[in-house]
Design a protein around this motif. Structure first.
Motif, mmCIF file in Angstrom:
data_model
loop_
_atom_site.group_PDB
_atom_site.id
_atom_site.type_symbol
_atom_site.label_atom_id
_atom_site.label_comp_id
_atom_site.label_asym_id
_atom_site.label_seq_id
_atom_site.Cartn_x
_atom_site.Cartn_y
_atom_site.Cartn_z
ATOM 1 N N ALA A 18 4.154 11.650 -26.052
ATOM 2 C CA ALA A 18 4.876 10.866 -25.047
ATOM 3 C C ALA A 18 4.342 11.167 -23.648
ATOM 4 C CB ALA A 18 6.367 11.157 -25.129
ATOM 5 N N LEU A 19 4.031 12.423 -23.382
ATOM 6 C CA LEU A 19 3.493 12.808 -22.082
ATOM 7 C C LEU A 19 2.133 12.153 -21.839
ATOM 8 C CD1 LEU A 19 3.825 14.597 -19.558
ATOM 9 C CD2 LEU A 19 2.612 16.388 -20.796
ATOM 10 N N ILE A 20 1.271 12.186 -22.833
ATOM 11 C CA ILE A 20 -0.056 11.568 -22.705
ATOM 12 C C ILE A 20 0.087 10.056 -22.519
ATOM 13 C CG2 ILE A 20 -2.198 11.051 -23.944
ATOM 14 C CD1 ILE A 20 -1.995 13.881 -25.160
ATOM 15 N N THR A 21 0.953 9.428 -23.308
ATOM 16 C CA THR A 21 1.171 7.983 -23.187
ATOM 17 C C THR A 21 1.724 7.634 -21.806
ATOM 18 O OG1 THR A 21 1.573 7.817 -25.563
ATOM 19 C CG2 THR A 21 2.332 5.982 -24.191
ATOM 20 N N GLY A 22 2.691 8.396 -21.350
ATOM 21 C CA GLY A 22 3.281 8.152 -20.032
ATOM 22 C C GLY A 22 2.265 8.303 -18.916
ATOM 23 N N LEU A 23 1.473 9.348 -18.985
ATOM 24 C CA LEU A 23 0.440 9.552 -17.963
ATOM 25 C C LEU A 23 -0.605 8.440 -17.993
ATOM 26 C CD1 LEU A 23 -0.095 13.417 -18.175
ATOM 27 C CD2 LEU A 23 1.061 12.125 -16.365
ATOM 28 N N THR A 24 -0.939 7.971 -19.182
ATOM 29 C CA THR A 24 -1.900 6.871 -19.309
ATOM 30 C C THR A 24 -1.348 5.597 -18.669
ATOM 31 O OG1 THR A 24 -2.764 7.815 -21.363
ATOM 32 C CG2 THR A 24 -3.253 5.496 -20.945
#
Length: 118
Positions: A18-24
């Protein structure tokens, strides 16, 4: 010592994804906004460059016309024309035509070709 459970591993993996997706997503939004802002800032410069390019083309057209008139006059006064001169005349004439030139230059060019002087 505390043991890590399968549920905790699942939570860590989900949080990381979720963190990687959000940052992307945030990066893409910021990138898109920055691109629009840069394009907006550069628009006046782009318009100035277009006007400058048109002026340069106009000067280039005039230079081509002047060169061709000089060379046509020289061709009329002498019989022989060197290969390099002939090649340069054709190059400049092609450039002149690409810039939108026409008029008496084209007529003179075609007449000299028919007469075998070019």
């Amino acid at each position: 010592m505390e043991e890590i459970t399968l549920g905790q591993i699942g939570i860590i993996v989900s949080f990381t994804a979720a963190l990687i997706t959000g940052l992307t997503v945030i990066f893409k939004l910021v990138s898109k906004a920055a691109t629009k802002w840069i394009e907006k800032c550069l628009m006046p410069l782009d318009k100035k460059l277009d006007r400058l390019e048109a002026k340069v083309d106009k000067v280039d057209l005039s230079a081509c016309k002047n060169f061709l008139v000089r060379m046509f006059t020289e061709i009329e006064t002498r019989d022989k024309l060197g290969d390099n001169e002939r090649q340069r005349i054709y190059e400049v004439y092609d450039r002149y035509r690409k810039l939108g030139g026409n008029s008496y230059i084209e007529d003179t060019f075609n007449r000299l070709r028919r007469e075998g002087k070019l």
